[in-house]
Design an enzyme around this catalytic site. Sequence first.
Site, mmCIF file in Angstrom:
data_model
loop_
_atom_site.group_PDB
_atom_site.id
_atom_site.type_symbol
_atom_site.label_atom_id
_atom_site.label_comp_id
_atom_site.label_asym_id
_atom_site.label_seq_id
_atom_site.Cartn_x
_atom_site.Cartn_y
_atom_site.Cartn_z
ATOM 1 N N SER A 265 0.940 -1.265 -0.042
ATOM 2 C CA SER A 265 -0.075 -0.129 0.152
ATOM 3 C C SER A 265 0.877 1.360 0.029
ATOM 4 C CB SER A 265 -0.856 -0.007 1.179
ATOM 5 O OG SER A 265 -0.031 0.275 2.327
ATOM 6 N N LYS A 266 0.247 2.423 -0.200
ATOM 7 C CA LYS A 266 0.993 3.668 -0.234
ATOM 8 C C LYS A 266 1.589 3.963 1.258
ATOM 9 C CE LYS A 266 -0.127 8.234 -0.382
ATOM 10 N NZ LYS A 266 0.113 8.333 1.242
ATOM 11 N N ARG A 267 0.933 3.563 2.219
ATOM 12 C CA ARG A 267 1.380 3.468 3.455
ATOM 13 C C ARG A 267 2.826 2.786 3.832
ATOM 14 N NH1 ARG A 267 -2.284 1.433 6.689
ATOM 15 N NH2 ARG A 267 -4.020 2.064 5.325
#
Length: 509
Positions: A265-267
């Site tokens: 994910s972007k996180r």
Amino acid sequence: MSKKVRVRFAPSPTGGLHLGGVRTVLFNYLFARQHGGDFVLRIEDTDQSRYVPGAEEYIMECLRWCGLNPDEGPDTGGPYGPYRQSERKERYRQYAETLVAEGHAYYAFDTPEELESMREELRGKGISSPQYNHMVREGMRNSLTLPKEEVTALLEKNTPHVIRIKMLPGKTVKFTDLIRGEVSFDTSLADDKVLLKADGMPTYHLAVVADDHAMKITHVFRGEEWLPSAPVHILLWKYLGWEHEMPHWAHLPLILKPDGNGKLSKRDGDRLGFPVFAMQWTDPKTGDPVAGFREMGFLPEAFVNMLAMLGWNDGSEQEIFTLEELTDKFLIERVHKNGAKFNFEKAKWFNHEWIKKLPVSHYRQAVKQLYAAKGINITDEPHFERILELVKDRCTLLTDFVEQAAFFFRRPDQYDVEAVKPKWSADKADFFQELAGRYATMEGWEATAIEQVLKDLATEKTTKMGGLLLPFRVMLVGGKFGPPVFLIAETLGKEETIARIKTGLSKFE
Ligand code: GLU
């Protein structure tokens, strides 16, 4: 005669394009190219609440950057347009109505409050994720439970309603996935998905099937996250009477975070310091730019090559592939079932290999822009190319060309004095003073001669060569890096080399 291959990439314009999305594009593209087929871009923008302005143009720009241009799409047009679902709105309702008429779907009039109280009740019974399904629908307000006249009256009064698919419990939906083989689902576990929303817009499920049919799509390659939706889609193909035209399916493995089993994910990117978007994305609401591979200094060739290897290989040891080679060798059946772990170090390795492999003329413009951003305007292009050539082996990212070679165009503004100091002496200062004098009277100016003059002077003064090269380098470039030092001097030219020796001397004093 077999049908012409037609594949599609069908993004929802909701934000940045994740690298998994680009890999989906790539596999579709390769398959279309190798079968002489068509690659369609369709914008799935029926969910107005998730629509983000600018996202569609951004997606197209990403595809252009990667060199994965569609044959048909919103900007190219084509015989099956329009290619934005919001512009195809009128077409969907008739399908939903047909499904109702034939008993495969029904009107549901439940208000948000009624839905919530149903969910409450089920949660009370220990069901953690309550669904509107075959067990529940009998107790709800829909065209299966209400008398016919009441349904007609409600519709005539334009009472807000949705159309839901009627999932028959106790059946198995089977299909062959080109990657996973036989896949089967138990319909008892599925809910009655909304097909048409109260605002008259279709949901993804109805629109995707209607458009894949209308656009004569032969193969659907999409992310694994859509696998649970496949039985609904397959039933819709059947119920709409299109079973014999149904596309082949392949659900691509997830791209996993480097340090776990979840989807990348972007996180994870923020946490571990790498981008997950193809290109920089700026959310119009927050105005905050989120980094992309392009801005980070990746070559599209490397980015695409790296993505191809996430979940696929040709069975050999080969890792570096051009798009043409991939088109030649790619086999959808060879895509792995299991998720592929993303490895940023490996991604950088691909980029380094591609920087070395491609002629510098190929990325000169991109590097030139990076220089311009640092206030260095390149005017002499052939000279610039020679310099890029000199340092390319040392560059992993295009941005490294700034670090590795900006000193050719701008005198260092910092000197690594600490590196020189411990071994610096008055003798050395004298040596370089004299060296500058000798260089000034030199006839030619090329690396071996420059080296020879320094060597001769060192012999005369019985100074060890070893202690001279580091200060010389720091004088020329500001630090302990760069290509061979005499090549640097040659490239800088005589005047500039002498000037830098003098500045260097003043810094080391
Ligand atoms: N609109 C879906 C998405 O955003 C498309 C999924 C599919 O390819 O069927 O990914």
